[in-house]
Motif scaffolding. Structure first.
Motif, PDB file in Angstrom:
ATOM      1  N   ALA A  40      -9.380   5.278   1.253  1.00 33.10           N
ATOM      2  CA  ALA A  40      -8.407   6.080   0.497  1.00 33.10           C
ATOM      3  C   ALA A  40      -8.275   5.606  -0.947  1.00 33.10           C
ATOM      4  CB  ALA A  40      -7.049   6.036   1.188  1.00 33.10           C
ATOM      5  N   SER A  41      -8.483   4.311  -1.189  1.00 33.54           N
ATOM      6  CA  SER A  41      -8.271   3.761  -2.532  1.00 33.54           C
ATOM      7  C   SER A  41      -9.211   4.346  -3.578  1.00 33.54           C
ATOM      8  CB  SER A  41      -8.418   2.235  -2.499  1.00 33.54           C
ATOM      9  OG  SER A  41      -9.752   1.856  -2.204  1.00 33.54           O
ATOM     10  N   TRP A  42     -10.330   4.935  -3.143  1.00 32.22           N
ATOM     11  CA  TRP A  42     -11.298   5.465  -4.109  1.00 32.22           C
ATOM     12  C   TRP A  42     -11.380   6.984  -4.102  1.00 32.22           C
ATOM     13  CZ3 TRP A  42     -12.534   2.426  -7.822  1.00 32.22           C
ATOM     14  CH2 TRP A  42     -12.494   1.049  -7.610  1.00 32.22           C
ATOM     15  N   ARG A  64      -6.412   1.563  -8.258  1.00 34.65           N
ATOM     16  CA  ARG A  64      -7.427   1.651  -7.198  1.00 34.65           C
ATOM     17  C   ARG A  64      -7.855   0.253  -6.737  1.00 34.65           C
ATOM     18  NH1 ARG A  64      -9.454   6.739  -6.485  1.00 34.65           N
ATOM     19  NH2 ARG A  64      -9.271   8.263  -8.182  1.00 34.65           N
ATOM     20  N   GLU A  65      -8.077  -0.633  -7.691  1.00 31.81           N
ATOM     21  CA  GLU A  65      -8.494  -1.996  -7.345  1.00 31.81           C
ATOM     22  C   GLU A  65      -7.398  -2.737  -6.574  1.00 31.81           C
ATOM     23  OE1 GLU A  65     -11.388  -2.717 -11.263  1.00 31.81           O
ATOM     24  OE2 GLU A  65      -9.283  -3.335 -11.272  1.00 31.81           O
ATOM     25  N   CYS A  66      -6.153  -2.507  -6.965  1.00 34.59           N
ATOM     26  CA  CYS A  66      -5.030  -3.173  -6.290  1.00 34.59           C
ATOM     27  C   CYS A  66      -4.901  -2.676  -4.845  1.00 34.59           C
ATOM     28  CB  CYS A  66      -3.754  -2.901  -7.066  1.00 34.59           C
ATOM     29  SG  CYS A  66      -2.362  -3.950  -6.588  1.00 34.59           S
ATOM     30  N   MET A  67      -5.045  -1.363  -4.640  1.00 38.32           N
ATOM     31  CA  MET A  67      -5.008  -0.822  -3.276  1.00 38.32           C
ATOM     32  C   MET A  67      -6.122  -1.410  -2.428  1.00 38.32           C
ATOM     33  SD  MET A  67      -4.035   3.232  -3.543  1.00 38.32           S
ATOM     34  CE  MET A  67      -3.932   3.370  -1.754  1.00 38.32           C
ATOM     35  N   LEU A  68      -7.316  -1.498  -3.005  1.00 34.47           N
ATOM     36  CA  LEU A  68      -8.461  -2.041  -2.269  1.00 34.47           C
ATOM     37  C   LEU A  68      -8.221  -3.501  -1.893  1.00 34.47           C
ATOM     38  CD1 LEU A  68     -11.348  -1.644  -1.194  1.00 34.47           C
ATOM     39  CD2 LEU A  68     -12.188  -2.336  -3.461  1.00 34.47           C
ATOM     40  N   ALA A  69      -7.642  -4.272  -2.810  1.00 38.74           N
ATOM     41  CA  ALA A  69      -7.389  -5.693  -2.545  1.00 38.74           C
ATOM     42  C   ALA A  69      -6.429  -5.871  -1.367  1.00 38.74           C
ATOM     43  CB  ALA A  69      -6.822  -6.356  -3.799  1.00 38.74           C
ATOM     44  N   LEU A 113       0.829  -1.210   0.000  1.00 41.42           N
ATOM     45  CA  LEU A 113       0.000   0.000   0.000  1.00 41.42           C
ATOM     46  C   LEU A 113       0.863   1.260   0.000  1.00 41.42           C
ATOM     47  CD1 LEU A 113      -2.702  -1.217   2.545  1.00 41.42           C
ATOM     48  CD2 LEU A 113      -3.087  -0.698   0.114  1.00 41.42           C
ATOM     49  N   VAL A 114       1.932   1.266   0.766  1.00 40.76           N
ATOM     50  CA  VAL A 114       2.831   2.428   0.792  1.00 40.76           C
ATOM     51  C   VAL A 114       3.540   2.566  -0.554  1.00 40.76           C
ATOM     52  CG1 VAL A 114       4.933   3.358   1.839  1.00 40.76           C
ATOM     53  CG2 VAL A 114       3.133   2.412   3.288  1.00 40.76           C
ATOM     54  N   GLY A 151      -6.481  -1.163   7.586  1.00 44.22           N
ATOM     55  CA  GLY A 151      -7.056  -1.672   6.349  1.00 44.22           C
ATOM     56  C   GLY A 151      -8.319  -0.931   5.951  1.00 44.22           C
ATOM     57  N   LEU A 152      -9.162  -0.631   6.923  1.00 45.33           N
ATOM     58  CA  LEU A 152     -10.389   0.120   6.635  1.00 45.33           C
ATOM     59  C   LEU A 152     -10.083   1.514   6.089  1.00 45.33           C
ATOM     60  CD1 LEU A 152     -12.550  -0.825   9.766  1.00 45.33           C
ATOM     61  CD2 LEU A 152     -12.986  -1.498   7.384  1.00 45.33           C
ATOM     62  N   MET A 153      -9.084   2.180   6.654  1.00 41.51           N
ATOM     63  CA  MET A 153      -8.720   3.522   6.190  1.00 41.51           C
ATOM     64  C   MET A 153      -8.208   3.488   4.753  1.00 41.51           C
ATOM     65  SD  MET A 153      -9.619   5.491   8.634  1.00 41.51           S
ATOM     66  CE  MET A 153     -10.942   4.266   8.865  1.00 41.51           C
TER      67      MET A 153
END
Length: 426
Positions: A310-312, A384-389, A245-246, A304-306
């Protein structure tokens, strides 16, 4: 406000040796974070590849991982103060070599220099962390780690923010020179500090003259002491997802926010602020060390929730807020696991304990960044999808920690768990 800060002011004002170690950390960390964006900028300038950008992070982590077992043995076997000085000088010389990179054909130098630099960092970091209990009292230890984490965050924030602007407007060469100077000044402060250390007896030195013997003895210590093993797993479990994520914040700043180094500096500054605030608030929420292992699982879920949110987002302001909140949790996890390891590990094994923790941390981060960079390079998912995953995976990791790891903490000896109740600063 002054009353809340007083314990930290007293620590720095009255404990001369901790102060010098702390100042060395501040100066060298500023150079690190000031310079890392320049390395990223070189790779983006000469390649533009997400895979190559992720590879520099993987090279850093794998170099740390590969050298960590031997580094832990070295930090227990030899004088830690002397080792830190040698490492600072070596890293300062190596960073100057990055100035030679002037074309795509020379880009390989960035990976080689970074790899060797991380070998010295693998020795420096456990030596520094193992030294903190030796220059502080029992009562000072938690405040010392909170102050170190907060300072790291402040320097991370300012270093990355200034580094983003400096890379954009001053050029990479000057940034690398500043990084070199920071290592040399750090070495001066460590040289002036007195750092006690419980050294191996002559019999222990003979027993551990073979590095492999000393390394495996450290592994056996962790295997046989589960109250030490649990906090040693915390950072690695966390970074299995947050490492990716970072890394993806670099891509977000470039491709989503369209702000390049400046945008990355802002997002990393938010990360740094959160990392500094988190341990202070985490200490107030979980005052007894007996609740810290459980807290680590809760922090993973919250982080993870944060990142899910942020991913969207497309606003630098709102994204920075949620990155800040996410890293409040990661900062709390870092300090709590560090303090538990410092308290529960004897000095003769402390270097090997922290190097093993670093090994797990760097391996986990290497794997997560490699997977994320491959997903993005081959366009299997959007950014965005990768961050969410990965954010969802972090939530699942936290849930697993709460179900499988946290309940076993009750088996630890009462004196380890409840030997010190943390009082909020007043």
């Amino acid at each position: 406000m002054k009353e809340k800060l007083q314990p930290y002011i007293d620590l720095v004002g009255q404990n001369e040796n901790y102060r010098r170690l702390w100042l060395a950390q501040i100066i060298s960390n500023f150079g690190d974070w000031f310079g890392i964006l320049a390395v990223y900028a070189l790779i983006q300038q000469y390649s533009g590849s997400e895979l190559l950008l992720g590879l520099i992070i993987v090279v850093k982590m794998l170099s740390l991982a590969a050298s960590s077992p031997l580094a832990g043995f070295i930090t227990d076997r030899f004088n830690r103060r002397r080792l830190m000085i040698i490492c600072d000088f070596a890293r300062g010389v190596l960073v100057l070599g990055l100035i030679l990179i002037k074309s795509e054909e020379l880009l390989w130098l960035a990976y080689v220099i970074t790899a060797v630099q991380m070998v010295f960092s693998a020795i420096f970091e456990p030596a520094k962390t193992s030294s903190i209990p030796n220059v502080t009292s029992d009562k000072e230890l938690v405040n010392a780690n909170i102050l170190s984490a907060a300072s790291w965050s402040i320097i991370f924030t300012t270093g990355m923010a200034f580094g983003g602007f400096a890379t954009a407007y001053l050029g990479t060469d000057l940034v690398f020179i500043i990084n070199t100077i920071s290592y040399l000044v750090s070495a001066v402060f460590i040289y002036r500090a007195v750092i006690p250390q419980v050294e191996m007896s002559d019999e222990e030195k003979r027993k551990n003259r073979n590095p492999l013997t000393g390394i495996f003895e450290g592994f056996r210590f962790l295997r046989d002491n589960r109250s030490v093993l649990r906090p040693a797993l915390a950072k690695g479990t966390f970074t299995m997802c947050i490492g990716a994520l970072v890394y993806m914040l670099i891509i977000v700043a470039e491709d989503v926010l369209l702000m390049g180094s400046v945008g990355l500096g802002i997002l990393y500054a938010a990360r740094g602020i959160g990392t500094g605030i988190g341990p202070v608030l985490g200490r107030r929420l979980f005052r007894r060390e007996s609740g810290w292992i459980r807290a680590m699982g809760l922090f993973m879920i919250f982080c993870g929730l944060m990142y899910c949110i942020a991913s969207w987002l497309s606003s630098i302001v709102f994204m920075s807020i949620f990155v800040l909140l996410a890293h409040m949790a990661s900062g709390s996890n870092w300090v709590m696991s560090t303090v538990l390891l410092q308290r529960r590990s004897p000095d003769l094994f402390r270097g090997r304990v922290f190097s093993t923790e670093w090994l797990l941390f760097t391996l986990a981060q290497s794997v997560s960044v490699t997977i994320a960079s491959l997903i993005l390079e081959y366009e299997l998912l959007s950014i965005r999808e990768c961050m969410l995953a990965f954010a969802i995976l972090l939530i699942l990791s936290g849930s697993f920690w709460l179900i499988k790891i946290a309940p076993k903490e009750k088996d630890a000896p009462d004196e380890v768990l409840d030997g010190l109740e943390l009082k909020p600063s007043s």
